[in-house]
Design a protein around this motif. Structure first.
Motif, PDB file in Angstrom:
ATOM      1  N   ALA A  56       0.828  -1.212   0.000  1.00  0.00           N
ATOM      2  CA  ALA A  56       0.000   0.000   0.000  1.00  0.00           C
ATOM      3  C   ALA A  56       0.862   1.262   0.000  1.00  0.00           C
ATOM      4  O   ALA A  56       0.503   2.267  -0.615  1.00  0.00           O
ATOM      5  CB  ALA A  56      -0.938  -0.002   1.199  1.00  0.00           C
ATOM      6  N   LEU A  57       2.002   1.217   0.681  1.00  0.00           N
ATOM      7  CA  LEU A  57       2.890   2.380   0.742  1.00  0.00           C
ATOM      8  C   LEU A  57       4.106   2.250  -0.165  1.00  0.00           C
ATOM      9  O   LEU A  57       4.934   3.146  -0.225  1.00  0.00           O
ATOM     10  CB  LEU A  57       3.359   2.602   2.180  1.00  0.00           C
ATOM     11  N   GLY A  58       4.205   1.152  -0.873  1.00  0.00           N
ATOM     12  CA  GLY A  58       5.369   0.905  -1.714  1.00  0.00           C
ATOM     13  C   GLY A  58       5.589   1.931  -2.800  1.00  0.00           C
ATOM     14  O   GLY A  58       6.717   2.133  -3.247  1.00  0.00           O
ATOM     15  N   TRP A  59       4.544   2.603  -3.223  1.00  0.00           N
ATOM     16  CA  TRP A  59       4.697   3.632  -4.255  1.00  0.00           C
ATOM     17  C   TRP A  59       5.644   4.734  -3.795  1.00  0.00           C
ATOM     18  O   TRP A  59       6.309   5.374  -4.613  1.00  0.00           O
ATOM     19  CB  TRP A  59       3.347   4.216  -4.657  1.00  0.00           C
ATOM     20  N   LEU A  60       5.736   4.935  -2.463  1.00  0.00           N
ATOM     21  CA  LEU A  60       6.652   5.950  -1.940  1.00  0.00           C
ATOM     22  C   LEU A  60       8.085   5.683  -2.380  1.00  0.00           C
ATOM     23  O   LEU A  60       8.837   6.610  -2.671  1.00  0.00           O
ATOM     24  CB  LEU A  60       6.605   5.975  -0.407  1.00  0.00           C
ATOM     25  N   SER A  88      12.932   1.189   2.245  1.00  0.00           N
ATOM     26  CA  SER A  88      12.893   1.517   0.818  1.00  0.00           C
ATOM     27  C   SER A  88      13.861   0.653   0.026  1.00  0.00           C
ATOM     28  O   SER A  88      13.535   0.170  -1.065  1.00  0.00           O
ATOM     29  CB  SER A  88      13.235   2.992   0.596  1.00  0.00           C
ATOM     30  N   ARG A  89      15.068   0.459   0.562  1.00  0.00           N
ATOM     31  CA  ARG A  89      16.040  -0.402  -0.115  1.00  0.00           C
ATOM     32  C   ARG A  89      15.542  -1.845  -0.194  1.00  0.00           C
ATOM     33  O   ARG A  89      15.698  -2.506  -1.219  1.00  0.00           O
ATOM     34  CB  ARG A  89      17.389  -0.347   0.593  1.00  0.00           C
ATOM     35  N   ARG A  90      14.946  -2.319   0.897  1.00  0.00           N
ATOM     36  CA  ARG A  90      14.424  -3.692   0.881  1.00  0.00           C
ATOM     37  C   ARG A  90      13.345  -3.860  -0.189  1.00  0.00           C
ATOM     38  O   ARG A  90      13.339  -4.841  -0.916  1.00  0.00           O
ATOM     39  CB  ARG A  90      13.852  -4.057   2.250  1.00  0.00           C
ATOM     40  N   ILE A  91      12.428  -2.907  -0.241  1.00  0.00           N
ATOM     41  CA  ILE A  91      11.362  -2.962  -1.247  1.00  0.00           C
ATOM     42  C   ILE A  91      11.978  -2.913  -2.646  1.00  0.00           C
ATOM     43  O   ILE A  91      11.624  -3.700  -3.525  1.00  0.00           O
ATOM     44  CB  ILE A  91      10.357  -1.806  -1.057  1.00  0.00           C
ATOM     45  N   SER A  92      12.909  -2.000  -2.853  1.00  0.00           N
ATOM     46  CA  SER A  92      13.538  -1.827  -4.162  1.00  0.00           C
ATOM     47  C   SER A  92      14.299  -3.063  -4.616  1.00  0.00           C
ATOM     48  O   SER A  92      14.432  -3.306  -5.813  1.00  0.00           O
ATOM     49  CB  SER A  92      14.521  -0.653  -4.133  1.00  0.00           C
ATOM     50  N   ASP A  93      14.822  -3.812  -3.669  1.00  0.00           N
ATOM     51  CA  ASP A  93      15.639  -4.978  -3.999  1.00  0.00           C
ATOM     52  C   ASP A  93      14.833  -6.235  -4.313  1.00  0.00           C
ATOM     53  O   ASP A  93      15.407  -7.251  -4.705  1.00  0.00           O
ATOM     54  CB  ASP A  93      16.619  -5.281  -2.863  1.00  0.00           C
ATOM     55  N   ILE A  94      13.528  -6.184  -4.155  1.00  0.00           N
ATOM     56  CA  ILE A  94      12.698  -7.340  -4.497  1.00  0.00           C
ATOM     57  C   ILE A  94      12.588  -7.375  -6.019  1.00  0.00           C
ATOM     58  O   ILE A  94      12.042  -6.445  -6.625  1.00  0.00           O
ATOM     59  CB  ILE A  94      11.315  -7.251  -3.817  1.00  0.00           C
ATOM     60  N   PRO A  95      13.122  -8.419  -6.633  1.00  0.00           N
ATOM     61  CA  PRO A  95      13.212  -8.435  -8.104  1.00  0.00           C
ATOM     62  C   PRO A  95      11.902  -8.158  -8.840  1.00  0.00           C
ATOM     63  O   PRO A  95      11.888  -7.362  -9.779  1.00  0.00           O
ATOM     64  CB  PRO A  95      13.734  -9.846  -8.412  1.00  0.00           C
TER      65      PRO A  95
END
Length: 127
Positions: A56-60, A88-95
């Protein structure tokens, strides 16, 4: 949490100028404190595993840097928001997430045009 953290204050900061924009940025800063506190000591909003609140907040993760570039200001930084930055880095690193985001240059172009439209409309209606 998404509505409180993001929508009204982020939109105000992005589509306004001057004092109204400053108020939006101040509101974002206050709201990000809530998110920072929520993430403290956790990998994701729900704990150790990614969940619905993260999506839900991943768009940030994707759009805040774009908005920062367009506005020329820093909204999220590692010193003030260490847990949010790490999240943010964790979310970004999910392929699958990383592969699904549109190219950054296209996002900057699109959102800069949206901002320009809102600012031009506001100027036309006030003048």
């Amino acid at each position: 949490m998404d509505e409180k953290v993001a929508l009204p204050s982020m939109w105000q900061a992005f589509t306004k100028e001057g004092r109204e924009q400053e108020e939006g940025v101040a509101s974002i800063a206050e709201n990000l404190k809530l998110l920072e506190a929520e993430l403290e000591g956790k990998k994701f909003l729900g704990g150790e595993e990614i969940g619905i609140p993260d999506f839900a907040l991943g768009w940030l993760v994707n759009l805040v840097p774009v908005f920062e570039e367009i506005l020329g200001l820093k909204i999220v930084d590692e010193e003030r928001h260490p847990s949010l930055s790490e999240w943010s880095r964790r979310i970004s690193d999910i392929p699958v997430i990383e592969e699904s985001w549109p190219p950054r240059d296209k996002l900057v172009t699109k959102w800069a045009a949206i901002r320009d439209h809102f600012l031009a409309t506001a100027r036309a209606s006030s003048g």
